[in-house]
Design a protein around this motif. Structure first.
Motif, PDB file in Angstrom:
ATOM      1  N   ALA A   1       0.821  -1.205   0.000  1.00 20.97           N
ATOM      2  CA  ALA A   1       0.000   0.000   0.000  1.00 20.97           C
ATOM      3  C   ALA A   1       0.860   1.261   0.000  1.00 20.97           C
ATOM      4  O   ALA A   1       0.439   2.296  -0.500  1.00 20.97           O
ATOM      5  N   THR A   2       2.070   1.182   0.532  1.00 25.74           N
ATOM      6  CA  THR A   2       2.936   2.358   0.553  1.00 25.74           C
ATOM      7  C   THR A   2       3.764   2.488  -0.712  1.00 25.74           C
ATOM      8  O   THR A   2       4.456   3.478  -0.884  1.00 25.74           O
ATOM      9  N   THR A   3       3.698   1.519  -1.604  1.00 25.73           N
ATOM     10  CA  THR A   3       4.510   1.578  -2.821  1.00 25.73           C
ATOM     11  C   THR A   3       4.224   2.820  -3.652  1.00 25.73           C
ATOM     12  O   THR A   3       5.157   3.474  -4.083  1.00 25.73           O
ATOM     13  N   PRO A   4       2.968   3.256  -3.874  1.00 25.48           N
ATOM     14  CA  PRO A   4       2.779   4.481  -4.638  1.00 25.48           C
ATOM     15  C   PRO A   4       3.437   5.684  -3.972  1.00 25.48           C
ATOM     16  O   PRO A   4       4.011   6.527  -4.632  1.00 25.48           O
ATOM     17  N   ALA A   5       3.395   5.745  -2.644  1.00 29.56           N
ATOM     18  CA  ALA A   5       4.065   6.844  -1.952  1.00 29.56           C
ATOM     19  C   ALA A   5       5.570   6.746  -2.157  1.00 29.56           C
ATOM     20  O   ALA A   5       6.252   7.746  -2.343  1.00 29.56           O
ATOM     21  N   ALA A   6       6.086   5.531  -2.114  1.00 30.75           N
ATOM     22  CA  ALA A   6       7.518   5.343  -2.323  1.00 30.75           C
ATOM     23  C   ALA A   6       7.900   5.703  -3.745  1.00 30.75           C
ATOM     24  O   ALA A   6       9.020   6.109  -4.008  1.00 30.75           O
ATOM     25  N   ALA A   7       6.944   5.546  -4.670  1.00 30.92           N
ATOM     26  CA  ALA A   7       7.231   5.830  -6.068  1.00 30.92           C
ATOM     27  C   ALA A   7       7.289   7.331  -6.340  1.00 30.92           C
ATOM     28  O   ALA A   7       7.813   7.752  -7.348  1.00 30.92           O
ATOM     29  N   GLN A   8       6.726   8.143  -5.437  1.00 33.74           N
ATOM     30  CA  GLN A   8       6.866   9.580  -5.591  1.00 33.74           C
ATOM     31  C   GLN A   8       8.344   9.905  -5.440  1.00 33.74           C
ATOM     32  O   GLN A   8       9.042   9.326  -4.628  1.00 33.74           O
ATOM     33  N   THR A   9       8.818  10.861  -6.215  1.00 36.47           N
ATOM     34  CA  THR A   9      10.237  11.159  -6.202  1.00 36.47           C
ATOM     35  C   THR A   9      10.656  11.703  -4.841  1.00 36.47           C
ATOM     36  O   THR A   9      10.116  12.697  -4.361  1.00 36.47           O
ATOM     37  N   ALA A  10      11.629  11.044  -4.261  1.00 38.58           N
ATOM     38  CA  ALA A  10      12.161  11.426  -2.961  1.00 38.58           C
ATOM     39  C   ALA A  10      13.232  12.492  -3.140  1.00 38.58           C
ATOM     40  O   ALA A  10      13.837  12.612  -4.204  1.00 38.58           O
ATOM     41  N   SER A  11      13.477  13.240  -2.084  1.00 40.54           N
ATOM     42  CA  SER A  11      14.614  14.163  -2.104  1.00 40.54           C
ATOM     43  C   SER A  11      15.880  13.314  -2.182  1.00 40.54           C
ATOM     44  O   SER A  11      15.852  12.113  -1.865  1.00 40.54           O
ATOM     45  N   PRO A  12      17.007  13.897  -2.585  1.00 41.48           N
ATOM     46  CA  PRO A  12      18.240  13.093  -2.643  1.00 41.48           C
ATOM     47  C   PRO A  12      18.556  12.399  -1.314  1.00 41.48           C
ATOM     48  O   PRO A  12      18.866  11.206  -1.302  1.00 41.48           O
ATOM     49  N   ALA A  13      18.453  13.118  -0.209  1.00 36.58           N
ATOM     50  CA  ALA A  13      18.769  12.520   1.090  1.00 36.58           C
ATOM     51  C   ALA A  13      17.790  11.399   1.439  1.00 36.58           C
ATOM     52  O   ALA A  13      18.185  10.348   1.964  1.00 36.58           O
ATOM     53  N   ALA A  14      16.502  11.617   1.136  1.00 36.93           N
ATOM     54  CA  ALA A  14      15.498  10.591   1.424  1.00 36.93           C
ATOM     55  C   ALA A  14      15.723   9.361   0.547  1.00 36.93           C
ATOM     56  O   ALA A  14      15.599   8.227   1.017  1.00 36.93           O
ATOM     57  N   TYR A  15      16.062   9.582  -0.716  1.00 32.63           N
ATOM     58  CA  TYR A  15      16.350   8.452  -1.601  1.00 32.63           C
ATOM     59  C   TYR A  15      17.516   7.627  -1.054  1.00 32.63           C
ATOM     60  O   TYR A  15      17.443   6.402  -0.990  1.00 32.63           O
ATOM     61  N   VAL A  16      18.585   8.296  -0.654  1.00 34.78           N
ATOM     62  CA  VAL A  16      19.755   7.593  -0.122  1.00 34.78           C
ATOM     63  C   VAL A  16      19.373   6.791   1.117  1.00 34.78           C
ATOM     64  O   VAL A  16      19.753   5.624   1.256  1.00 34.78           O
ATOM     65  N   ALA A  17      18.589   7.377   2.009  1.00 33.63           N
ATOM     66  CA  ALA A  17      18.168   6.677   3.228  1.00 33.63           C
ATOM     67  C   ALA A  17      17.284   5.474   2.906  1.00 33.63           C
ATOM     68  O   ALA A  17      17.451   4.385   3.467  1.00 33.63           O
ATOM     69  N   GLN A  18      16.320   5.657   1.983  1.00 30.64           N
ATOM     70  CA  GLN A  18      15.414   4.565   1.626  1.00 30.64           C
ATOM     71  C   GLN A  18      16.147   3.444   0.899  1.00 30.64           C
ATOM     72  O   GLN A  18      15.902   2.254   1.160  1.00 30.64           O
ATOM     73  N   ALA A  19      17.044   3.806   0.001  1.00 34.36           N
ATOM     74  CA  ALA A  19      17.813   2.783  -0.716  1.00 34.36           C
ATOM     75  C   ALA A  19      18.703   2.019   0.251  1.00 34.36           C
ATOM     76  O   ALA A  19      18.815   0.789   0.164  1.00 34.36           O
ATOM     77  N   GLY A  20      19.320   2.731   1.178  1.00 30.43           N
ATOM     78  CA  GLY A  20      20.175   2.077   2.175  1.00 30.43           C
ATOM     79  C   GLY A  20      19.391   1.143   3.072  1.00 30.43           C
ATOM     80  O   GLY A  20      19.839   0.040   3.385  1.00 30.43           O
ATOM     81  N   ALA A  21      18.211   1.574   3.488  1.00 31.01           N
ATOM     82  CA  ALA A  21      17.361   0.728   4.331  1.00 31.01           C
ATOM     83  C   ALA A  21      16.941  -0.529   3.576  1.00 31.01           C
ATOM     84  O   ALA A  21      16.951  -1.639   4.128  1.00 31.01           O
ATOM     85  N   SER A  22      16.586  -0.354   2.317  1.00 30.82           N
ATOM     86  CA  SER A  22      16.197  -1.491   1.487  1.00 30.82           C
ATOM     87  C   SER A  22      17.336  -2.498   1.378  1.00 30.82           C
ATOM     88  O   SER A  22      17.143  -3.708   1.559  1.00 30.82           O
ATOM     89  N   ASP A  23      18.526  -1.991   1.096  1.00 31.46           N
ATOM     90  CA  ASP A  23      19.694  -2.878   1.001  1.00 31.46           C
ATOM     91  C   ASP A  23      19.977  -3.570   2.326  1.00 31.46           C
ATOM     92  O   ASP A  23      20.301  -4.759   2.356  1.00 31.46           O
ATOM     93  N   GLN A  24      19.859  -2.835   3.429  1.00 28.01           N
ATOM     94  CA  GLN A  24      20.121  -3.445   4.733  1.00 28.01           C
ATOM     95  C   GLN A  24      19.145  -4.570   5.024  1.00 28.01           C
ATOM     96  O   GLN A  24      19.524  -5.609   5.558  1.00 28.01           O
ATOM     97  N   TYR A  25      17.877  -4.363   4.670  1.00 26.42           N
ATOM     98  CA  TYR A  25      16.898  -5.439   4.854  1.00 26.42           C
ATOM     99  C   TYR A  25      17.325  -6.671   4.057  1.00 26.42           C
ATOM    100  O   TYR A  25      17.317  -7.793   4.561  1.00 26.42           O
ATOM    101  N   GLU A  26      17.690  -6.459   2.793  1.00 19.89           N
ATOM    102  CA  GLU A  26      18.090  -7.576   1.933  1.00 19.89           C
ATOM    103  C   GLU A  26      19.291  -8.315   2.525  1.00 19.89           C
ATOM    104  O   GLU A  26      19.325  -9.546   2.543  1.00 19.89           O
ATOM    105  N   ILE A  27      20.264  -7.578   2.972  1.00 18.97           N
ATOM    106  CA  ILE A  27      21.491  -8.179   3.514  1.00 18.97           C
ATOM    107  C   ILE A  27      21.195  -8.918   4.814  1.00 18.97           C
ATOM    108  O   ILE A  27      21.581 -10.085   4.981  1.00 18.97           O
ATOM    109  N   GLN A  28      20.505  -8.260   5.740  1.00 22.84           N
ATOM    110  CA  GLN A  28      20.247  -8.887   7.042  1.00 22.84           C
ATOM    111  C   GLN A  28      19.336 -10.103   6.921  1.00 22.84           C
ATOM    112  O   GLN A  28      19.600 -11.145   7.537  1.00 22.84           O
ATOM    113  N   SER A  29      18.276  -9.990   6.146  1.00 24.98           N
ATOM    114  CA  SER A  29      17.365 -11.130   6.008  1.00 24.98           C
ATOM    115  C   SER A  29      18.054 -12.290   5.298  1.00 24.98           C
ATOM    116  O   SER A  29      17.846 -13.458   5.646  1.00 24.98           O
ATOM    117  N   SER A  30      18.894 -11.984   4.329  1.00 29.48           N
ATOM    118  CA  SER A  30      19.595 -13.039   3.590  1.00 29.48           C
ATOM    119  C   SER A  30      20.637 -13.729   4.455  1.00 29.48           C
ATOM    120  O   SER A  30      20.796 -14.954   4.387  1.00 29.48           O
TER     121      SER A  30
END
Length: 159
Positions: free
Chosen positions: A13-42
């Motif tokens: 449900a939050t994917t459309p909100a995530a699809a809105q263009t983030a500020s550069p800092a927000a994009y970096v934070a969201q991308a980093g969080a996404s990667d951390q989830y992938e790494i930790q869960s894996s």
């Protein structure tokens, strides 16, 4: 499992909100969080799975998402940002906790389900920033990450 399905629905449900263009800092934070989830869960699933297909996928996730974290960090530096170390968002931390609570094939099944949801969200984030982001170095990094995430999604569809 029921809790995860509610969380997955919330994530989708939050994917459309995530699809809105983030500020550069927000994009970096969201991308980093996404990667951390992938790494930790894996890493977590690697410690317990007996399924060679899941083990192989998890190892690929660790490698690819470690690289994308480095790529986004380098792009952020070129964009004159000082990114904080990546950290999980609360929903991602909950998803990792759910994986920890599972064992055996239940953990494997939950991992694949979570991966499908997380990769759809990551794809929306990177596609949006690659198309509409305001920082050229970060747009280039996002565009480079999109086909990798698409490859992960294609692999997940076979699992």
């Amino acid at each position: 499992m029921k809790t995860f399905l509610v969380m997955a629905a919330g994530l989708i449900a939050t994917t459309p909100a995530a699809a809105q263009t983030a500020s550069p800092a927000a994009y970096v934070a969201q991308a980093g969080a996404s990667d951390q989830y992938e790494i930790q869960s894996s890493r977590l699933v690697m410690a317990s799975t007996r399924d060679p297909k899941i083990r192989s996928f998890a190892q690929m996730m660790i490698q690819h998402h470690t690289k994308s974290t480095a790529d986004v960090k380098a792009a952020a530096t070129r964009a004159k940002l000082r990114p904080a170390p990546p950290k999980l968002m609360p929903m991602q931390a909950d998803m990792v906790a759910q994986l920890r609570a599972q064992t055996g094939t239940g953990r494997d099944t939950l991992y694949v389900t979570q991966q499908k949801t997380a990769h759809q969200q990551a794809l929306a984030l990177h596609q949006s920033y690659a198309q509409d982001g305001s920082s050229a170095p970060l747009k280039a990094a996002a565009a480079k990450i999109v086909p990798v995430v698409e490859q992960h999604i294609a692999t997940l569809e076979t699992m």
